[in-house]
Design a protein around this motif. Structure first.
Motif, PDB file in Angstrom:
ATOM      1  N   MET A  90       0.844  -1.171   0.000  1.00 52.74           N
ATOM      2  CA  MET A  90       0.000   0.000   0.000  1.00 52.74           C
ATOM      3  C   MET A  90       0.892   1.238   0.000  1.00 52.74           C
ATOM      4  N   GLN A  91       0.732   2.108  -0.949  1.00 54.45           N
ATOM      5  CA  GLN A  91       1.512   3.320  -1.027  1.00 54.45           C
ATOM      6  C   GLN A  91       0.742   4.448  -0.366  1.00 54.45           C
ATOM      7  N   ARG A  92       1.462   5.277   0.372  1.00 55.27           N
ATOM      8  CA  ARG A  92       0.830   6.384   1.074  1.00 55.27           C
ATOM      9  C   ARG A  92       1.327   7.707   0.504  1.00 55.27           C
ATOM     10  N   LYS A  93       0.498   8.701   0.592  1.00 57.79           N
ATOM     11  CA  LYS A  93       0.893  10.033   0.187  1.00 57.79           C
ATOM     12  C   LYS A  93       1.870  10.566   1.220  1.00 57.79           C
ATOM     13  N   SER A  94       2.740  11.477   0.814  1.00 56.84           N
ATOM     14  CA  SER A  94       3.698  12.007   1.771  1.00 56.84           C
ATOM     15  C   SER A  94       2.976  12.781   2.868  1.00 56.84           C
ATOM     16  N   THR A  95       1.959  13.529   2.541  1.00 58.22           N
ATOM     17  CA  THR A  95       1.114  14.180   3.545  1.00 58.22           C
ATOM     18  C   THR A  95      -0.037  14.877   2.827  1.00 58.22           C
ATOM     19  N   LYS A  96      -1.177  14.906   3.465  1.00 56.24           N
ATOM     20  CA  LYS A  96      -2.312  15.655   2.917  1.00 56.24           C
ATOM     21  C   LYS A  96      -2.313  17.069   3.462  1.00 56.24           C
ATOM     22  N   ASN A  97      -1.517  17.293   4.484  1.00 55.04           N
ATOM     23  CA  ASN A  97      -1.448  18.582   5.133  1.00 55.04           C
ATOM     24  C   ASN A  97      -0.201  19.297   4.623  1.00 55.04           C
ATOM     25  N   ARG A 110       8.079  11.481   8.044  1.00 58.84           N
ATOM     26  CA  ARG A 110       8.079  11.867   9.468  1.00 58.84           C
ATOM     27  C   ARG A 110       7.877  10.639  10.349  1.00 58.84           C
ATOM     28  N   ILE A 111       7.059   9.693   9.919  1.00 59.49           N
ATOM     29  CA  ILE A 111       6.879   8.459  10.680  1.00 59.49           C
ATOM     30  C   ILE A 111       8.222   7.742  10.815  1.00 59.49           C
ATOM     31  N   ARG A 112       8.985   7.666   9.739  1.00 58.82           N
ATOM     32  CA  ARG A 112      10.307   7.019   9.796  1.00 58.82           C
ATOM     33  C   ARG A 112      11.250   7.774  10.728  1.00 58.82           C
ATOM     34  N   GLU A 113      11.222   9.106  10.676  1.00 64.47           N
ATOM     35  CA  GLU A 113      12.090   9.907  11.553  1.00 64.47           C
ATOM     36  C   GLU A 113      11.745   9.669  13.019  1.00 64.47           C
ATOM     37  N   LEU A 114      10.460   9.707  13.338  1.00 69.07           N
ATOM     38  CA  LEU A 114      10.025   9.515  14.722  1.00 69.07           C
ATOM     39  C   LEU A 114      10.095   8.047  15.145  1.00 69.07           C
ATOM     40  N   GLY A 115      10.221   7.158  14.183  1.00 73.18           N
ATOM     41  CA  GLY A 115      10.261   5.729  14.461  1.00 73.18           C
ATOM     42  C   GLY A 115      11.626   5.201  14.847  1.00 73.18           C
ATOM     43  N   THR A 143      14.465   0.554  15.032  1.00 71.22           N
ATOM     44  CA  THR A 143      13.326   1.091  14.302  1.00 71.22           C
ATOM     45  C   THR A 143      12.039   0.568  14.909  1.00 71.22           C
ATOM     46  N   ASP A 144      11.143   1.489  15.210  1.00 71.18           N
ATOM     47  CA  ASP A 144       9.827   1.162  15.766  1.00 71.18           C
ATOM     48  C   ASP A 144       8.813   2.073  15.084  1.00 71.18           C
ATOM     49  N   LEU A 145       8.310   1.640  13.931  1.00 75.78           N
ATOM     50  CA  LEU A 145       7.384   2.477  13.178  1.00 75.78           C
ATOM     51  C   LEU A 145       6.042   2.644  13.886  1.00 75.78           C
ATOM     52  N   ARG A 146       5.711   1.743  14.792  1.00 74.97           N
ATOM     53  CA  ARG A 146       4.514   1.902  15.611  1.00 74.97           C
ATOM     54  C   ARG A 146       4.641   3.204  16.405  1.00 74.97           C
ATOM     55  N   GLU A 147       5.809   3.405  16.998  1.00 76.72           N
ATOM     56  CA  GLU A 147       6.059   4.620  17.763  1.00 76.72           C
ATOM     57  C   GLU A 147       6.088   5.840  16.842  1.00 76.72           C
ATOM     58  N   LEU A 154      -1.693   0.106  18.746  1.00 77.22           N
ATOM     59  CA  LEU A 154      -1.506  -1.339  18.700  1.00 77.22           C
ATOM     60  C   LEU A 154      -1.226  -1.710  17.248  1.00 77.22           C
ATOM     61  N   ALA A 155       0.057  -1.683  16.918  1.00 77.34           N
ATOM     62  CA  ALA A 155       0.497  -1.851  15.535  1.00 77.34           C
ATOM     63  C   ALA A 155       1.802  -2.636  15.495  1.00 77.34           C
ATOM     64  N   ARG A 156       2.169  -3.027  14.295  1.00 80.32           N
ATOM     65  CA  ARG A 156       3.433  -3.737  14.084  1.00 80.32           C
ATOM     66  C   ARG A 156       4.587  -2.739  14.158  1.00 80.32           C
ATOM     67  N   LYS A 157       5.634  -3.104  14.892  1.00 78.07           N
ATOM     68  CA  LYS A 157       6.794  -2.227  14.997  1.00 78.07           C
ATOM     69  C   LYS A 157       7.521  -2.076  13.664  1.00 78.07           C
ATOM     70  N   ASP A 158       7.524  -3.113  12.854  1.00 78.66           N
ATOM     71  CA  ASP A 158       8.305  -3.082  11.618  1.00 78.66           C
ATOM     72  C   ASP A 158       7.619  -2.333  10.481  1.00 78.66           C
ATOM     73  N   THR A 159       6.290  -2.207  10.515  1.00 80.21           N
ATOM     74  CA  THR A 159       5.576  -1.538   9.422  1.00 80.21           C
ATOM     75  C   THR A 159       4.689  -0.382   9.888  1.00 80.21           C
ATOM     76  N   GLY A 160       4.311  -0.380  11.146  1.00 87.88           N
ATOM     77  CA  GLY A 160       3.379   0.628  11.653  1.00 87.88           C
ATOM     78  C   GLY A 160       1.939   0.327  11.315  1.00 87.88           C
ATOM     79  N   GLU A 161       1.681  -0.811  10.654  1.00 87.83           N
ATOM     80  CA  GLU A 161       0.315  -1.183  10.287  1.00 87.83           C
ATOM     81  C   GLU A 161      -0.445  -1.685  11.506  1.00 87.83           C
ATOM     82  N   ILE A 162      -1.699  -1.275  11.615  1.00 87.04           N
ATOM     83  CA  ILE A 162      -2.545  -1.610  12.760  1.00 87.04           C
ATOM     84  C   ILE A 162      -2.852  -3.105  12.774  1.00 87.04           C
ATOM     85  N   LEU A 163      -2.830  -3.672  13.971  1.00 87.81           N
ATOM     86  CA  LEU A 163      -3.143  -5.087  14.173  1.00 87.81           C
ATOM     87  C   LEU A 163      -4.642  -5.268  14.395  1.00 87.81           C
ATOM     88  N   PRO A 164      -5.169  -6.466  14.163  1.00 85.91           N
ATOM     89  CA  PRO A 164      -6.547  -6.747  14.590  1.00 85.91           C
ATOM     90  C   PRO A 164      -6.570  -6.696  16.122  1.00 85.91           C
TER      91      PRO A 164
END
Length: 175
Positions: A1-8, A46-51, A60-64, A102-112
């Motif tokens: 899934m590709q994400r936009k750099s930011t909508k803001n 920014r997620i990568r920087e803060l991760g 690396t903790d993309l959840r964070e 509550l997400a994966r540390k390696d991807t930041g994707e939300i868990l069930p």
């Protein structure tokens, strides 16, 4: 899934929308709920920087990173990194402990998310409020939780801190 750099166009513009006014518990803790942007509204850069978790040796903790980016977008305050144990970020001079999402540390994707995970998150917030003597601000990112799960989380945190009367603790719940 590709994400936009930011909508803001300006990622540090305050988008604060308080869902409920801050509530002070009898023990002195304050709980405040704020509406935060969706994951798709965040900058991947920014997620990568803060991760990068400096507190745990630059792992690396993309959840964070997701939680930090949502906090920045919600408050308009840029976060600084921390190498201090018990502190995930600094908002200016204020040390912050982040709980969730509550997400994966390696991807930041939300868990069930199930009720047991919600209870664990609530217990982590209560424990952090009672034992973390460095960070008195606790940010709880509820990305991916249903309304019922958010309600359960807030209720358990409130019950766990109702009579806690040590240092004041500010809990900010990001919806």
């Amino acid at each position: 899934m590709q994400r936009k750099s930011t909508k803001n166009a300006d990622p540090h513009v305050v988008k604060q929308e308080k869902v409920a006014p801050p509530r002070r518990l009898s023990g002195g803790a304050t709980i405040e709920t704020r509406k935060a942007p969706d994951r798709s509204d965040l900058s991947d850069e920014r997620i990568r920087e803060l991760g990068v978790n400096h507190e745990q040796g630059n792992v690396t903790d993309l959840r964070e990173g997701v939680g930090g980016a949502r906090y920045e977008q919600t408050t308009g305050n840029p976060l600084g990194s921390s190498a201090t144990e018990g502190v995930d970020f600094y908002d200016g001079d204020t040390p912050i402990s982040l709980k969730g999402p509550l997400a994966r540390k390696d991807t930041g994707e939300i868990l069930p998310i199930n009720d047991s995970m919600v209870d664990g998150l609530a217990d982590s917030v209560v424990k952090g409020a009672k034992t973390n003597t460095v960070a008195r601000d606790i940010v709880v990112d509820t990305l991916g939780l249903s309304d019922a799960q958010r309600s359960r989380l807030t209720e358990r945190i409130t019950e766990g801190l109702e009579d806690f009367d040590a240092m004041p603790t500010n809990i900010v719940i990001l919806e």
